[in-house]
Scaffold this motif. Sequence first.
Motif, short mmCIF file in Angstrom:
data_model
loop_
_atom_site.label_atom_id
_atom_site.label_comp_id
_atom_site.label_asym_id
_atom_site.label_seq_id
_atom_site.Cartn_x
_atom_site.Cartn_y
_atom_site.Cartn_z
N UNK A 166 5.20 9.22 -10.22
CA UNK A 166 4.70 9.28 -11.60
C UNK A 166 4.29 10.69 -11.99
N UNK A 167 4.07 11.56 -11.02
CA UNK A 167 3.71 12.96 -11.30
C UNK A 167 4.95 13.81 -11.54
N UNK A 168 6.13 13.21 -11.41
CA UNK A 168 7.37 13.95 -11.61
C UNK A 168 8.07 14.33 -10.32
N UNK A 169 7.56 13.89 -9.19
CA UNK A 169 8.18 14.21 -7.91
C UNK A 169 9.56 13.55 -7.80
N UNK A 170 10.44 14.19 -7.06
CA UNK A 170 11.78 13.63 -6.84
C UNK A 170 11.67 12.35 -6.02
N UNK A 171 12.52 11.37 -6.34
CA UNK A 171 12.52 10.10 -5.60
C UNK A 171 13.17 10.31 -4.25
N UNK A 186 0.83 -1.21 0.00
CA UNK A 186 0.00 0.00 0.00
C UNK A 186 0.87 1.26 0.00
N UNK A 187 1.89 1.28 0.86
CA UNK A 187 2.76 2.45 0.93
C UNK A 187 3.54 2.63 -0.37
N UNK A 188 3.98 1.51 -0.96
CA UNK A 188 4.72 1.58 -2.22
C UNK A 188 3.84 2.14 -3.33
N UNK A 189 2.58 1.70 -3.37
CA UNK A 189 1.68 2.20 -4.39
C UNK A 189 1.50 3.70 -4.31
N UNK A 190 1.30 4.20 -3.09
CA UNK A 190 1.13 5.65 -2.91
C UNK A 190 2.39 6.41 -3.32
N UNK A 191 3.54 5.88 -2.96
CA UNK A 191 4.80 6.56 -3.30
C UNK A 191 5.05 6.54 -4.80
N UNK A 192 4.84 5.41 -5.43
CA UNK A 192 5.10 5.32 -6.87
C UNK A 192 4.12 6.18 -7.67
N UNK A 193 2.90 6.32 -7.19
CA UNK A 193 1.97 7.23 -7.87
C UNK A 193 2.44 8.68 -7.76
N UNK A 194 3.00 9.00 -6.62
CA UNK A 194 3.56 10.35 -6.44
C UNK A 194 4.73 10.58 -7.39
#
Length: 379
Positions: free
Chosen positions: A201-206, A191-199
């Motif tokens: 995908x918007x261009x946010x810094x890793x 669940x946490x990974x999904x939320x982070x990876x969606x973020x």
Amino acid sequence: MSTELRRHIATLPLVDHHVHAPLAATVSRGRFETMITESDRPIPSGVTQFDSQIGFAIRRHCAPLLGLPAHAPADTYWNARCGRTPEQLSDLFLTEARTSDWLLDTGFKSDELLPTETLAARMPARFSEIVRLEAVLEEIAATSSAASLADDFRTALAEATVSAVGLKSIIAYRYGFDFAPARPSAQEVERAAGAWLRELATGARARVSDPVLLRMVLWAGVDTGLPLQLHAGYGDPDLDLRRCDPLLLMPWLKEIEDAGTDVVLLHCYPYQRNAGFLAQVFPHVYFDVGLGVNYTGAASTAVVAESLELAPFTKVLYSSDAWGPPELHHLGAVLWRRGMARALGDWVEEGEWAEDEAIRVATMIGRTNAQRLYGLPRD
């Protein structure tokens, strides 16, 4: 103070068990002054970081290596420094640190620093790697999915640590030590990974900061069995110092106590006494006062002495945590030697310690404890 004790501490080849490489390029004075503070904010007009404990210490202990008198004015120091290349400065200051082994954390702005191969080719010392857990996760995020992130991370970590001697986590920066101590479930991680990876995908810094993902990488680090370093205490404004007290780690330290993995608390200032307590009561906890020594300068003798109060001397280590300006690699060693010589010398003179025991303890903390902990060559 005993001449023999002073000589031994001054010439002891140190193991700097947590450090970064020196600068690869010339920097401006303004950038240099920013690098000798933990602030990431602009320096106010009319203010100079040379007017601080670390600035005074640089002019006292580094100026003579540039052919200047101790306490040379800041402008004089800077002009002399500008006459050397980054490689020349690195050779000079790192050699004078008299360090036989550098354990390099390569996970922070390494593109600004001299490569490990360059350092190894220019210096007789040994260089080993400390792998930063969060950096490994951030590197593989773009090619992972929510379902595969945990497995992908473990695979990447195994590859990254083939020749590494230890790991590091910056959970203190990204969240704080008041995290839930238990290993996160696979469902929580996905669940946490999904939320982070969606973020992302918007261009946010890793940049991983989710406490579930931070716990995942921390537990994966524990599972490797390698010594696990944790930044504690003082650092730049990216952290909340109130949440970096190592005492907050007690629930997690109890959770992993039977795992067989050693935890090393780095720096710890102003919580060095708390870290000493943890190193005393938990067999798997070690600590140092690295970063705080450089930044407290002439006052660092008290910090070093406080690191010797509670913990068994087999649990205390030396580090400089130098990053960037090579003056910091030299200064960390100089100030640690000075603090140890003063603390142990006073106890010998007062008859509380025998001189040969003081020499043995200095050697343990400066060298052999790290050799044992990280499996380094003993020569």
